[in-house]
Structure formats: structure tokens, C-alpha cells
Design a protein around this motif. Structure first.
Motif, PDB file in Angstrom:
ATOM      1  N   LEU A  58       0.850  -1.183   0.000  1.00  0.00           N
ATOM      2  CA  LEU A  58       0.000   0.000   0.000  1.00  0.00           C
ATOM      3  C   LEU A  58       0.889   1.237   0.000  1.00  0.00           C
ATOM      4  O   LEU A  58       1.963   1.247   0.599  1.00  0.00           O
ATOM      5  CB  LEU A  58      -0.893   0.032   1.244  1.00  0.00           C
ATOM      6  CG  LEU A  58      -2.026  -0.975   1.308  1.00  0.00           C
ATOM      7  CD1 LEU A  58      -2.681  -0.926   2.686  1.00  0.00           C
ATOM      8  CD2 LEU A  58      -3.059  -0.704   0.236  1.00  0.00           C
ATOM      9  N   GLY A  59       0.438   2.279  -0.629  1.00  0.00           N
ATOM     10  CA  GLY A  59       1.202   3.528  -0.617  1.00  0.00           C
ATOM     11  C   GLY A  59       1.218   4.135   0.781  1.00  0.00           C
ATOM     12  O   GLY A  59       0.231   4.070   1.514  1.00  0.00           O
ATOM     13  N   GLY A  60       2.338   4.705   1.161  1.00  0.00           N
ATOM     14  CA  GLY A  60       2.497   5.289   2.485  1.00  0.00           C
ATOM     15  C   GLY A  60       1.488   6.376   2.802  1.00  0.00           C
ATOM     16  O   GLY A  60       1.144   6.591   3.953  1.00  0.00           O
ATOM     17  N   GLU A  61       0.984   7.049   1.781  1.00  0.00           N
ATOM     18  CA  GLU A  61       0.013   8.125   2.014  1.00  0.00           C
ATOM     19  C   GLU A  61      -1.326   7.602   2.534  1.00  0.00           C
ATOM     20  O   GLU A  61      -2.138   8.363   3.045  1.00  0.00           O
ATOM     21  CB  GLU A  61      -0.204   8.935   0.729  1.00  0.00           C
ATOM     22  CG  GLU A  61      -0.984   8.213  -0.360  1.00  0.00           C
ATOM     23  CD  GLU A  61      -0.159   7.243  -1.212  1.00  0.00           C
ATOM     24  OE1 GLU A  61      -0.759   6.574  -2.065  1.00  0.00           O
ATOM     25  OE2 GLU A  61       1.067   7.148  -1.015  1.00  0.00           O
ATOM     26  N   LYS A  62      -1.541   6.307   2.448  1.00  0.00           N
ATOM     27  CA  LYS A  62      -2.795   5.731   2.923  1.00  0.00           C
ATOM     28  C   LYS A  62      -2.806   5.506   4.432  1.00  0.00           C
ATOM     29  O   LYS A  62      -3.848   5.308   5.027  1.00  0.00           O
ATOM     30  CB  LYS A  62      -3.066   4.400   2.216  1.00  0.00           C
ATOM     31  CG  LYS A  62      -3.286   4.558   0.731  1.00  0.00           C
ATOM     32  CD  LYS A  62      -3.601   3.224   0.100  1.00  0.00           C
ATOM     33  CE  LYS A  62      -3.721   3.362  -1.382  1.00  0.00           C
ATOM     34  NZ  LYS A  62      -5.072   3.405  -1.853  1.00  0.00           N
ATOM     35  N   PHE A  63      -1.632   5.548   5.045  1.00  0.00           N
ATOM     36  CA  PHE A  63      -1.529   5.279   6.472  1.00  0.00           C
ATOM     37  C   PHE A  63      -1.660   6.559   7.281  1.00  0.00           C
ATOM     38  O   PHE A  63      -1.178   7.613   6.869  1.00  0.00           O
ATOM     39  CB  PHE A  63      -0.194   4.597   6.790  1.00  0.00           C
ATOM     40  CG  PHE A  63      -0.130   3.181   6.315  1.00  0.00           C
ATOM     41  CD1 PHE A  63      -0.453   2.139   7.165  1.00  0.00           C
ATOM     42  CD2 PHE A  63       0.239   2.888   5.015  1.00  0.00           C
ATOM     43  CE1 PHE A  63      -0.411   0.830   6.731  1.00  0.00           C
ATOM     44  CE2 PHE A  63       0.290   1.575   4.570  1.00  0.00           C
ATOM     45  CZ  PHE A  63      -0.032   0.547   5.429  1.00  0.00           C
ATOM     46  N   VAL A  64      -2.299   6.460   8.430  1.00  0.00           N
ATOM     47  CA  VAL A  64      -2.445   7.598   9.329  1.00  0.00           C
ATOM     48  C   VAL A  64      -1.993   7.176  10.722  1.00  0.00           C
ATOM     49  O   VAL A  64      -1.981   5.993  11.064  1.00  0.00           O
ATOM     50  CB  VAL A  64      -3.900   8.115   9.388  1.00  0.00           C
ATOM     51  CG1 VAL A  64      -4.338   8.668   8.042  1.00  0.00           C
ATOM     52  CG2 VAL A  64      -4.852   7.030   9.845  1.00  0.00           C
ATOM     53  N   LYS A  65      -1.644   8.165  11.513  1.00  0.00           N
ATOM     54  CA  LYS A  65      -1.196   7.886  12.873  1.00  0.00           C
ATOM     55  C   LYS A  65      -2.350   7.293  13.675  1.00  0.00           C
ATOM     56  O   LYS A  65      -3.475   7.772  13.621  1.00  0.00           O
ATOM     57  CB  LYS A  65      -0.716   9.177  13.525  1.00  0.00           C
ATOM     58  CG  LYS A  65      -0.084   8.974  14.868  1.00  0.00           C
ATOM     59  CD  LYS A  65       0.492  10.285  15.378  1.00  0.00           C
ATOM     60  CE  LYS A  65       1.068  10.084  16.753  1.00  0.00           C
ATOM     61  NZ  LYS A  65       1.573  11.337  17.300  1.00  0.00           N
ATOM     62  N   ARG A  66      -2.049   6.241  14.394  1.00  0.00           N
ATOM     63  CA  ARG A  66      -3.066   5.568  15.197  1.00  0.00           C
ATOM     64  C   ARG A  66      -3.413   6.432  16.397  1.00  0.00           C
ATOM     65  O   ARG A  66      -2.535   6.954  17.072  1.00  0.00           O
ATOM     66  CB  ARG A  66      -2.551   4.203  15.642  1.00  0.00           C
ATOM     67  CG  ARG A  66      -3.638   3.325  16.207  1.00  0.00           C
ATOM     68  CD  ARG A  66      -3.144   1.929  16.401  1.00  0.00           C
ATOM     69  NE  ARG A  66      -2.238   1.909  17.548  1.00  0.00           N
ATOM     70  CZ  ARG A  66      -1.464   0.888  17.860  1.00  0.00           C
ATOM     71  NH1 ARG A  66      -1.446  -0.175  17.102  1.00  0.00           N
ATOM     72  NH2 ARG A  66      -0.712   0.921  18.923  1.00  0.00           N
ATOM     73  N   LYS A  67      -4.689   6.583  16.668  1.00  0.00           N
ATOM     74  CA  LYS A  67      -5.144   7.402  17.782  1.00  0.00           C
ATOM     75  C   LYS A  67      -4.658   6.840  19.106  1.00  0.00           C
ATOM     76  O   LYS A  67      -4.668   5.640  19.323  1.00  0.00           O
ATOM     77  CB  LYS A  67      -6.668   7.500  17.786  1.00  0.00           C
ATOM     78  CG  LYS A  67      -7.199   8.316  16.641  1.00  0.00           C
ATOM     79  CD  LYS A  67      -8.696   8.467  16.688  1.00  0.00           C
ATOM     80  CE  LYS A  67      -9.093   9.332  15.506  1.00  0.00           C
ATOM     81  NZ  LYS A  67     -10.459   9.300  15.186  1.00  0.00           N
ATOM     82  N   GLY A  68      -4.206   7.745  19.970  1.00  0.00           N
ATOM     83  CA  GLY A  68      -3.766   7.348  21.299  1.00  0.00           C
ATOM     84  C   GLY A  68      -2.371   6.762  21.332  1.00  0.00           C
ATOM     85  O   GLY A  68      -1.930   6.264  22.346  1.00  0.00           O
ATOM     86  N   SER A  69      -1.649   6.813  20.221  1.00  0.00           N
ATOM     87  CA  SER A  69      -0.319   6.237  20.163  1.00  0.00           C
ATOM     88  C   SER A  69       0.661   7.279  19.663  1.00  0.00           C
ATOM     89  O   SER A  69       0.433   7.916  18.652  1.00  0.00           O
ATOM     90  CB  SER A  69      -0.313   5.037  19.215  1.00  0.00           C
ATOM     91  OG  SER A  69       0.981   4.508  19.126  1.00  0.00           O
ATOM     92  N   SER A  70       1.738   7.461  20.398  1.00  0.00           N
ATOM     93  CA  SER A  70       2.704   8.473  20.001  1.00  0.00           C
ATOM     94  C   SER A  70       3.957   7.871  19.377  1.00  0.00           C
ATOM     95  O   SER A  70       4.796   8.587  18.873  1.00  0.00           O
ATOM     96  CB  SER A  70       3.103   9.310  21.218  1.00  0.00           C
ATOM     97  OG  SER A  70       3.707   8.486  22.196  1.00  0.00           O
ATOM     98  N   GLY A  71       4.111   6.572  19.430  1.00  0.00           N
ATOM     99  CA  GLY A  71       5.289   5.931  18.876  1.00  0.00           C
ATOM    100  C   GLY A  71       6.412   5.868  19.887  1.00  0.00           C
ATOM    101  O   GLY A  71       6.226   6.089  21.082  1.00  0.00           O
ATOM    102  N   SER A  72       7.597   5.581  19.408  1.00  0.00           N
ATOM    103  CA  SER A  72       8.746   5.463  20.290  1.00  0.00           C
ATOM    104  C   SER A  72      10.009   5.776  19.507  1.00  0.00           C
ATOM    105  O   SER A  72       9.976   5.926  18.293  1.00  0.00           O
ATOM    106  CB  SER A  72       8.824   4.047  20.864  1.00  0.00           C
ATOM    107  OG  SER A  72       9.021   3.117  19.825  1.00  0.00           O
TER     108      SER A  72
END
Length: 83
Positions: A58-72
Motif C-alpha cells: 500500500l502507498g504510504g500516504e494511505k496510512f495515518v497515525k493511530r489514535k492514542g499512540s505516540s510511537g517510540s
């Protein structure tokens, strides 16, 4: 030795952000896209493997940041900058 002398440095980190995509795909689309053989359509493990491969493409533009998650992030390297 001047203990108060500023020393320039760098730090390199790897940032990981949790992204997600929610959509729809049919078994026929997985077959037509050569992710799945038609004979494997009833094999749950094969279907999940095909879905993972489809998702990787899938193209990267289709992904969005998951709610409630800031990453690491993790430290990759650090050192002093030579003048």
C-alpha cells in the motif's frame, strides 16, 4: 580544562510511529493481484500472508497515525562534533 565550555554534539535516533490503515479487500482482489493462489482461498494462514504482503505494498500516504499512540524512539548513535 574549562568545565563550563560548551561542546557541540550530535545524536541520531530512529523514530517509530504507529500508523494504521483501515480499508477493505476481497479474496478475488488478492488473487488478481498475485498475492494469493485461488486454491489457497480457504487457507486462513495463506490468506493472512497474502494480506500482509498486500498491506506492505500500500502507498504510504494511505496510512495515518493511530489514535492514542505516540510511537517510540531508540538511540542509534551519539558523538561529539569535530570543529
Amino acid at each position: 580544562m574549562d568545565l563550563d565550555k560548551p561542546m557541540p554534539f550530535f545524536a541520531k535516533v530512529v523514530m517509530t510511529t504507529d500508523l494504521e490503515y483501515k480499508g477493505h479487500v476481497t479474496l478475488q482482489e488478492l488473487i488478481d493481484g498475485d498475492y494469493l493462489e485461488d486454491t489457497e482461498a480457504g487457507d486462513e494462514e495463506a490468506v493472512l500472508g497474502a494480506l500482509r504482503q498486500y498491506s506492505k505494498n500500500l502507498g504510504g500516504e494511505k496510512f495515518v497515525k493511530r489514535k492514542g499512540s505516540s510511537g517510540s524512539w531508540t538511540m542509534d548513535d551519539a558523538g561529539f562534533i569535530d570543529k
